[in-house]
Write a protein that holds these residues in place. Sequence first.
Motif, mmCIF file in Angstrom:
data_model
loop_
_atom_site.group_PDB
_atom_site.id
_atom_site.type_symbol
_atom_site.label_atom_id
_atom_site.label_comp_id
_atom_site.label_asym_id
_atom_site.label_seq_id
_atom_site.Cartn_x
_atom_site.Cartn_y
_atom_site.Cartn_z
ATOM 1 N N ARG A 67 0.839 -1.214 0.000
ATOM 2 C CA ARG A 67 0.000 0.000 0.000
ATOM 3 C C ARG A 67 0.864 1.250 0.000
ATOM 4 O O ARG A 67 0.670 2.159 -0.798
ATOM 5 C CB ARG A 67 -0.915 -0.007 1.225
ATOM 6 C CG ARG A 67 -1.797 1.230 1.319
ATOM 7 C CD ARG A 67 -2.416 1.397 2.701
ATOM 8 N NE ARG A 67 -1.392 1.672 3.685
ATOM 9 C CZ ARG A 67 -1.261 1.019 4.845
ATOM 10 N NH1 ARG A 67 -2.074 0.055 5.178
ATOM 11 N NH2 ARG A 67 -0.292 1.337 5.678
ATOM 12 N N GLU A 68 1.846 1.300 0.877
ATOM 13 C CA GLU A 68 2.697 2.489 0.966
ATOM 14 C C GLU A 68 3.568 2.650 -0.272
ATOM 15 O O GLU A 68 3.789 3.769 -0.722
ATOM 16 C CB GLU A 68 3.532 2.463 2.242
ATOM 17 C CG GLU A 68 2.705 2.607 3.508
ATOM 18 C CD GLU A 68 1.856 3.877 3.555
ATOM 19 O OE1 GLU A 68 2.290 4.939 3.060
ATOM 20 O OE2 GLU A 68 0.730 3.805 4.085
ATOM 21 N N LEU A 69 4.043 1.551 -0.843
ATOM 22 C CA LEU A 69 4.806 1.654 -2.095
ATOM 23 C C LEU A 69 3.938 2.238 -3.214
ATOM 24 O O LEU A 69 4.400 3.079 -3.984
ATOM 25 C CB LEU A 69 5.335 0.288 -2.521
ATOM 26 C CG LEU A 69 6.598 -0.187 -1.828
ATOM 27 C CD1 LEU A 69 6.883 -1.651 -2.184
ATOM 28 C CD2 LEU A 69 7.793 0.701 -2.167
ATOM 29 N N HIS A 90 5.497 6.275 7.028
ATOM 30 C CA HIS A 90 4.603 5.119 7.047
ATOM 31 C C HIS A 90 5.229 3.948 6.290
ATOM 32 O O HIS A 90 5.109 2.791 6.701
ATOM 33 C CB HIS A 90 3.247 5.468 6.435
ATOM 34 C CG HIS A 90 2.543 6.564 7.154
ATOM 35 N ND1 HIS A 90 2.057 6.433 8.431
ATOM 36 C CD2 HIS A 90 2.257 7.834 6.773
ATOM 37 C CE1 HIS A 90 1.489 7.560 8.803
ATOM 38 N NE2 HIS A 90 1.611 8.429 7.824
ATOM 39 N N ALA A 91 5.899 4.260 5.183
ATOM 40 C CA ALA A 91 6.578 3.226 4.412
ATOM 41 C C ALA A 91 7.711 2.606 5.228
ATOM 42 O O ALA A 91 7.886 1.383 5.238
ATOM 43 C CB ALA A 91 7.113 3.819 3.110
ATOM 44 N N GLN A 92 8.462 3.438 5.901
ATOM 45 C CA GLN A 92 9.548 2.929 6.744
ATOM 46 C C GLN A 92 8.989 2.069 7.871
ATOM 47 O O GLN A 92 9.527 1.000 8.173
ATOM 48 C CB GLN A 92 10.374 4.087 7.295
ATOM 49 C CG GLN A 92 11.144 4.800 6.206
ATOM 50 C CD GLN A 92 11.686 6.150 6.631
ATOM 51 O OE1 GLN A 92 11.096 6.843 7.447
ATOM 52 N NE2 GLN A 92 12.821 6.523 6.048
ATOM 53 N N GLN A 93 7.883 2.509 8.464
ATOM 54 C CA GLN A 93 7.245 1.750 9.539
ATOM 55 C C GLN A 93 6.719 0.408 9.019
ATOM 56 O O GLN A 93 6.696 -0.576 9.752
ATOM 57 C CB GLN A 93 6.107 2.562 10.151
ATOM 58 C CG GLN A 93 5.490 1.926 11.371
ATOM 59 C CD GLN A 93 4.409 2.801 11.976
ATOM 60 O OE1 GLN A 93 3.895 3.725 11.334
ATOM 61 N NE2 GLN A 93 4.058 2.539 13.214
ATOM 62 N N LYS A 100 14.600 0.129 -1.689
ATOM 63 C CA LYS A 100 13.313 0.132 -2.391
ATOM 64 C C LYS A 100 12.655 1.508 -2.340
ATOM 65 O O LYS A 100 11.994 1.918 -3.289
ATOM 66 C CB LYS A 100 12.386 -0.930 -1.816
ATOM 67 C CG LYS A 100 12.821 -2.335 -2.187
ATOM 68 C CD LYS A 100 11.842 -3.366 -1.721
ATOM 69 C CE LYS A 100 12.316 -4.745 -2.150
ATOM 70 N NZ LYS A 100 11.411 -5.791 -1.681
ATOM 71 N N LEU A 101 12.843 2.216 -1.237
ATOM 72 C CA LEU A 101 12.302 3.574 -1.150
ATOM 73 C C LEU A 101 12.954 4.478 -2.191
ATOM 74 O O LEU A 101 12.299 5.343 -2.761
ATOM 75 C CB LEU A 101 12.496 4.140 0.258
ATOM 76 C CG LEU A 101 11.673 3.455 1.346
ATOM 77 C CD1 LEU A 101 12.060 3.988 2.715
ATOM 78 C CD2 LEU A 101 10.191 3.613 1.093
#
Length: 122
Positions: A67-69, A90-93, A100-101
């Motif tokens: 979802r965050e990606l 949120h992506a890190q969490q 990937k980020l």
Amino acid sequence: MSDNIRVPLVTPGTRSELVEIERRIESERGAISVLYQALLNSAPLAAGWEAMLTAIRSRSSVPADLRELMILRVAVLNRATFEFAAHLPHAQQAGIPADKLEAVRRAPIADIFPRMSASCLH
């Protein structure tokens, strides 16, 4: 972001008719962001936006990392740096590694992503 805002911001706690929607936003988001301060100019719009995004973020079957990606990728494609910055924590969490980020920022999508993720990010 706040330097380019074209609508007046509603300061939380200044309009009694917004108490309930502000409470819901704070409950789901932790704070009332600049985006929500703009949306609060229309209580129905702010309430609808909050309900929709809460459903996407908290009440769907899409895994948090995917979802965050997807949110980050849409932010990149729309050149919405504020949205990317807002969702990066949120992506890190969700456990997305730094490589990937960084890769989600580039086109084409790198081979670093599993097939399912890559197909969602194109």
